[in-house]
Design a protein around this motif. Structure first.
Motif, mmCIF file in Angstrom:
data_model
loop_
_atom_site.group_PDB
_atom_site.id
_atom_site.type_symbol
_atom_site.label_atom_id
_atom_site.label_comp_id
_atom_site.label_asym_id
_atom_site.label_seq_id
_atom_site.Cartn_x
_atom_site.Cartn_y
_atom_site.Cartn_z
ATOM 1 N N ALA A 293 0.813 -1.212 0.000
ATOM 2 C CA ALA A 293 0.000 0.000 0.000
ATOM 3 C C ALA A 293 0.845 1.261 0.000
ATOM 4 O O ALA A 293 0.372 2.325 -0.403
ATOM 5 N N GLU A 294 2.091 1.176 0.443
ATOM 6 C CA GLU A 294 2.929 2.366 0.577
ATOM 7 C C GLU A 294 3.279 2.954 -0.785
ATOM 8 O O GLU A 294 3.580 2.231 -1.740
ATOM 9 N N LYS A 295 3.238 4.280 -0.866
ATOM 10 C CA LYS A 295 3.621 4.983 -2.089
ATOM 11 C C LYS A 295 5.109 4.797 -2.353
ATOM 12 O O LYS A 295 5.929 4.913 -1.455
ATOM 13 N N GLY A 296 5.459 4.490 -3.600
ATOM 14 C CA GLY A 296 6.852 4.319 -3.981
ATOM 15 C C GLY A 296 7.399 2.930 -3.732
ATOM 16 O O GLY A 296 8.573 2.664 -4.017
ATOM 17 N N LEU A 329 -0.833 8.275 -7.743
ATOM 18 C CA LEU A 329 -0.067 8.696 -6.571
ATOM 19 C C LEU A 329 1.354 9.111 -6.917
ATOM 20 O O LEU A 329 1.964 9.906 -6.207
ATOM 21 N N GLN A 330 1.902 8.560 -7.990
ATOM 22 C CA GLN A 330 3.289 8.850 -8.348
ATOM 23 C C GLN A 330 3.434 9.081 -9.849
ATOM 24 O O GLN A 330 4.413 8.655 -10.470
ATOM 25 N N GLN A 363 -7.259 10.736 -10.895
ATOM 26 C CA GLN A 363 -6.748 10.223 -9.619
ATOM 27 C C GLN A 363 -5.584 11.070 -9.119
ATOM 28 O O GLN A 363 -5.455 11.319 -7.917
ATOM 29 N N PHE A 364 -4.738 11.503 -10.040
ATOM 30 C CA PHE A 364 -3.615 12.355 -9.653
ATOM 31 C C PHE A 364 -4.101 13.658 -9.034
ATOM 32 O O PHE A 364 -3.597 14.102 -8.000
ATOM 33 N N MET A 365 -5.092 14.280 -9.667
ATOM 34 C CA MET A 365 -5.590 15.544 -9.148
ATOM 35 C C MET A 365 -6.321 15.373 -7.826
ATOM 36 O O MET A 365 -6.366 16.292 -7.000
ATOM 37 N N SER A 410 5.136 18.329 -8.381
ATOM 38 C CA SER A 410 4.573 17.184 -9.098
ATOM 39 C C SER A 410 3.665 17.654 -10.229
ATOM 40 O O SER A 410 3.677 17.088 -11.327
ATOM 41 N N LYS A 411 2.880 18.691 -9.980
ATOM 42 C CA LYS A 411 1.988 19.199 -11.020
ATOM 43 C C LYS A 411 2.770 19.749 -12.204
ATOM 44 O O LYS A 411 2.369 19.576 -13.358
#
Length: 629
Positions: A293-296, A329-330, A363-365, A410-411
């Motif tokens: 579940a962890e990002k990255g 998420l990434q 999803q990113f936004m 990131s944006k």
């Protein structure tokens, strides 16, 4: 690999006319039939150790010489039966991780328990299994693999779960404490699911932590899934290591899935190929369910390759949405090539799956947040003694600011990514205008520091869709901010025959206003023009330098073929040509002189700024108002 030998007598089993028997002076009195094979044996050594044979012999009638026993569902086949029969005769047998599961299932079937005779085969097998097999890494892996041939027996005898627990405990322990012969240095063939080079470097860096991954990759998906669940439940293995292990497994079991890309569009389907797709789909969704579940924990590139595989293998919608959420998420770590997911559905006319990219951007936004504003402080707050709770609040605020800064960065990265993606898909003749605009508008305007790449994408789309009418071209170009175009792109846009006239006028309007203001020819500009150019004051000197350089040196790249825009005469001819092509001229012939005067005013901007800007502003207020907003 460990092994155990039982018995001391030499092997006296022989084969005569497809019948196995024991070379002995004593006449055989028992016939055992195991899955089509016949054995001529003796009751005494077998019945003294096998409770099941005792019962079967007591239930079957005796013939004149031999009593016949049928064992049609014997687990392990003739090899396992012969192993048990030799043990009964005292003949030497060798047990290892490769045959212990079959021997244990056969001994259980024959009921070779301690109740029949002390030191029977089941007892000896259990001692060897617990003390030797489960203590070794490779032995545990091989034994677990062999349970696949006897799934029900292995579950009932708790062989499978014990092997999984032993494997998980070794993974959770320090490698120096594990006595094993491992094969993690082996490298399998790379394929379209294998990770990018950066992942390989990370894998090499963490090889000491992931020594177990390639050995586990040899397991079938059901056993692998259970093993990984046990490892994750232990809570000692980092999420990045779990992610690398899943990547290795995917690389091992998902080779060349792109060959299934056109399977749905085939008229005749091969049943074997359909079954293969089903197996790969189950394997893929099992891998997705194991993702940390962890990002990255896994790279964005690997997630997008899983998404591409899910698209090709027609995975479930839930799997697609889960991967889209994780990619969102990434997303800043993705590349344009990663986003080019082929569209394999027969109902989809586009080359690439644009809908899934729109979902990813949504999803990113949802994940990123707008940078928070600094909290207001009263003057007295600075004079009061700061409490520990206040310090904690400040720490949280600073952390929030860092997170917001990362979100803004990131944006900016995703905006560049989206513009590059649009350039790749713009030439698709089946790409609807609405979807092109949806992707372009998915990123907020402030994320694009310039609109050069977006202009290139629009230009490619216009060339690939010559059938667009005027309203559609205007709708497309509304997403373009002419104030954010560089000089070279402005020069290209000024002679672009595909752009609406309004856009060309805006390009020249903002470019010449910016150049005039930066060149020092204008002492004062109207307030409304200043407001429009306020966001670009910091880049005025750079634009002026680029413009002077462009006048002295010819530009050779593909976006500077409008080198003729160097003088008022050139501007006049270009705008006259544009105005002649505009359909509105046919309905407003009486305004021709007025328009011609506006063109001249525009071209001599440095000498008559206020008059030209006021006229152009009054006649184009609707378009400029949109730019101002």
């Amino acid at each position: 690999m460990k092994f155990m030998k039982l018995g001391s007598r030499p092997d006296t089993f022989i084969t005569t006319e497809a019948v196995r028997s024991v070379n002995s002076e004593v006449v055989s009195d028992l016939i055992v039939q195991v899955k089509g094979s016949r054995y001529l044996l003796h009751k005494f050594p077998l019945l003294s150790k096998c409770s099941r044979l005792q019962r079967l012999c007591s239930e079957s009638p005796e013939t004149s010489q031999h009593q016949i026993v049928q064992l049609p569902d014997f687990p392990g086949g003739i090899e396992a039966f012969e192993l048990c029969a030799k043990f009964c005769y005292g003949i030497t047998i060798t047990l290892s991780a490769y045959n212990i599961v079959a021997a244990r299932c056969a001994a259980e079937y024959l009921q070779m328990t301690e109740d029949v005779e002390k030191g029977n085969l089941i007892y000896k097998l259990e001692v060897f299994f617990n003390s030797c097999i489960l203590s070794g890494w490779k032995d545990s892996i091989v034994t677990l693999q062999s349970t696949k041939s006897y799934p029900l027996w292995s579950e009932d005898l708790v062989i499978t779960s014990r092997c999984i627990e032993a494997i998980a405990s070794k993974v959770l322990a320090h490698p120096s404490k594990v006595n094993l012969s491992r094969t993690y240095s082996r490298r399998g063939p790379r394929d379209d699911i294998s990770c990018i080079e950066s992942d390989s470097r990370r894998h090499n860096k963490d090889s000491s932590k992931i020594w177990w991954a390639e050995d586990l990759a040899e397991l079938s998906i059901d056993l692998y899934w259970r093993s990984m669940i046990a490892i994750k439940y232990g809570g000692k293995v980092p999420a990045t290591v779990i992610g690398d292990a899943l990547r290795i497994y995917a690389s091992r079991w998902l080779p060349n899935i792109s060959k299934y890309a056109n399977f749905e569009k085939q008229i005749v389907h091969d049943q074997s190929e359909s079954d293969s797709i089903g197996k790969h789909r189950l394997l893929l969704e099992s891998i997705i369910s194991l993702l940390p579940a962890e990002k990255g924990a896994v790279s964005c590139s690997f997630l997008l390759k899983l998404l591409k595989a899910t698209n090709i293998l027609k995975g479930s919608c839930s799997s697609k949405m889960e991967l889209a959420r994780r990619v969102g998420l990434q997303l800043e770590d993705a590349s344009v090539n990663d986003l080019l997911i082929p569209c394999v559905s027969h109902t989809c006319d586009t080359i690439y799956d644009v809908d899934i990219v729109i979902t990813i951007l949504q999803q990113f936004m949802l994940q990123v947040q707008s940078p928070p504003t600094s909290p207001l402080r009263r003057r007295g707050d600075f004079e009061r003694r700061r409490s520990r709770s206040a310090e904690n609040i400040d720490l949280e605020f600073q952390e929030s600011r860092r997170s917001s800064s990362a979100s803004h960065s990131s944006k900016l990265k995703v905006a560049k990514l989206v513009d590059g993606y649009l350039q790749e898909i713009a030439s698709d003749t089946n790409l609807p205008l609405s979807k092109f605009i949806s992707i372009a508008e998915a990123i907020p305007g402030f994320a694009r520091l310039d609109h050069d790449d977006l202009y290139k994408a629009i230009d490619i789309y216009l060339k690939g869709h010559p059938g667009l009418n005027k309203s559609e071209r205007k709708r497309l170009c509304r997403i373009l901010d002419c104030k954010k175009l560089s000089m070279d792109v402005c020069m290209h846009a000024a002679q672009n025959e595909l752009l609406p006239l309004r856009v060309v006028v805006q390009v020249l309007f903002f470019e010449q206003a910016r150049t005039a203001m930066s060149g020092g020819h204008v002492t004062e500009l109207p307030s409304n023009i200043k407001a429009l150019l306020a966001n670009h004051d910091d880049t005025a000197k750079t634009s002026a330098a680029s413009f002077n350089k462009a006048k002295m040196t010819p530009v050779n790249d593909q976006w500077s073929n409008a080198s003729g825009i160097k003088s008022p005469k050139s501007n006049i001819s270009t705008l006259k040509m544009k105005l002649a092509e505009d359909d509105d001229l046919d309905e407003h012939n009486a305004d021709e002189i007025g328009k011609s005067s506006r063109i001249k005013a525009l071209c001599v901007l440095p000498n008559r700024p206020k008059k030209m800007f006021s006229k152009l502003w009054s006649n184009n207020r609707s378009s400029v108002a949109s730019e101002k907003n």
